[in-house]
Motif scaffolding. Structure first.
Motif, mmCIF file in Angstrom:
data_model
loop_
_atom_site.group_PDB
_atom_site.id
_atom_site.type_symbol
_atom_site.label_atom_id
_atom_site.label_comp_id
_atom_site.label_asym_id
_atom_site.label_seq_id
_atom_site.Cartn_x
_atom_site.Cartn_y
_atom_site.Cartn_z
ATOM 1 N N ASN A 129 0.811 -1.215 0.000
ATOM 2 C CA ASN A 129 0.000 0.000 0.000
ATOM 3 C C ASN A 129 0.842 1.262 0.000
ATOM 4 O OD1 ASN A 129 -2.678 -1.292 0.407
ATOM 5 N ND2 ASN A 129 -1.674 -2.003 2.264
ATOM 6 N N ALA A 130 0.288 2.282 -0.627
ATOM 7 C CA ALA A 130 0.853 3.625 -0.587
ATOM 8 C C ALA A 130 -0.320 4.603 -0.603
ATOM 9 C CB ALA A 130 1.762 3.875 -1.788
ATOM 10 N N THR A 131 -0.081 5.779 -0.059
ATOM 11 C CA THR A 131 -1.119 6.799 0.014
ATOM 12 C C THR A 131 -0.591 8.097 -0.569
ATOM 13 O OG1 THR A 131 -1.971 5.802 2.034
ATOM 14 C CG2 THR A 131 -2.649 8.064 1.589
ATOM 15 N N ALA A 132 -1.435 8.753 -1.370
ATOM 16 C CA ALA A 132 -1.124 10.077 -1.899
ATOM 17 C C ALA A 132 -2.093 11.073 -1.283
ATOM 18 C CB ALA A 132 -1.265 10.094 -3.417
ATOM 19 N N LEU A 133 -1.565 12.188 -0.810
ATOM 20 C CA LEU A 133 -2.380 13.283 -0.283
ATOM 21 C C LEU A 133 -2.023 14.532 -1.070
ATOM 22 C CD1 LEU A 133 -4.287 14.609 1.803
ATOM 23 C CD2 LEU A 133 -2.263 14.913 3.255
ATOM 24 N N LEU A 180 3.574 11.591 -0.672
ATOM 25 C CA LEU A 180 3.382 10.155 -0.845
ATOM 26 C C LEU A 180 3.964 9.429 0.350
ATOM 27 C CD1 LEU A 180 4.647 10.040 -4.532
ATOM 28 C CD2 LEU A 180 2.264 9.815 -3.794
ATOM 29 N N THR A 181 3.217 8.457 0.857
ATOM 30 C CA THR A 181 3.673 7.683 2.005
ATOM 31 C C THR A 181 3.388 6.206 1.741
ATOM 32 O OG1 THR A 181 3.215 9.530 3.493
ATOM 33 C CG2 THR A 181 3.431 7.357 4.506
ATOM 34 N N THR A 182 4.368 5.368 2.026
ATOM 35 C CA THR A 182 4.190 3.928 1.903
ATOM 36 C C THR A 182 4.048 3.319 3.293
ATOM 37 O OG1 THR A 182 6.591 3.594 1.881
ATOM 38 C CG2 THR A 182 5.496 3.774 -0.250
ATOM 39 N N ASP A 183 3.403 2.163 3.348
ATOM 40 C CA ASP A 183 3.242 1.493 4.642
ATOM 41 C C ASP A 183 4.581 1.237 5.326
ATOM 42 O OD1 ASP A 183 0.502 1.479 4.493
ATOM 43 O OD2 ASP A 183 0.327 -0.647 3.974
ATOM 44 N N ASN A 195 5.805 10.917 3.586
ATOM 45 C CA ASN A 195 5.504 12.294 3.208
ATOM 46 C C ASN A 195 6.496 12.831 2.177
ATOM 47 O OD1 ASN A 195 3.131 12.741 4.785
ATOM 48 N ND2 ASN A 195 4.453 12.750 6.589
#
Length: 136
Positions: A4-8, A20-23, A29
């Motif tokens: 998983n990765a998250t983009a804010l 961008l942050t990965t688990d 960030n």
């Protein structure tokens, strides 16, 4: 297995920015923006991350094939150049340099070609993939 990765993103496309942050927190960030993607700025961009993923995946796949043949690997270095034009990734070019004991150049080239077409990221991206390989 899932990764998983998250983009804010905050703001408009050109004036805003994102992280961008990965688990695993390898990316934690990590900054990206319009400037880092289309101009020059401090941070990363999706194409750079694809290049990192493709070079890493390909290198691991090539290593697996060489290890199956029982050759001693000193090092394998792969640079990936992603070509992004008109809103599309149009190609990925892998430049490979390997130090592998006792392997012939012909066998090395054959394994490079096999890894180029079979690594999971190569199979994921729908684009032209090329490579050039040098046995050191």
């Amino acid at each position: 297995m899932k990764r998983n990765a998250t983009a804010l993103w905050k703001g408009t496309l050109k004036e805003g920015n994102g992280v961008l942050t990965t688990d695993s927190k390898v990316l934690d960030n990590a900054q990206y923006s319009f400037k880092t993607r289309f101009e020059s700025g401090i941070g990363t961009n999706p194409e750079e991350l694809i290049a990192a993923a493709h070079s890493g995946c390909f290198t691991m796949q090539l290593t697996a094939y060489i290890t199956e043949k029982k050759y001693d690997i000193e090092s394998i270095e792969t640079e990936c150049a992603i070509d992004f034009q008109d809103g599309s990734v149009v190609s990925s070019h892998l430049t490979v340099r390997g130090k592998i004991h006792d392997i012939t150049n012909d066998e090395f080239q054959e394994l490079v070609t096999k890894a180029e077409t079979s690594c999971p990221i190569s199979r994921l991206i729908d684009t032209k993939i090329t490579s050039e390989a040098t046995l050191l």
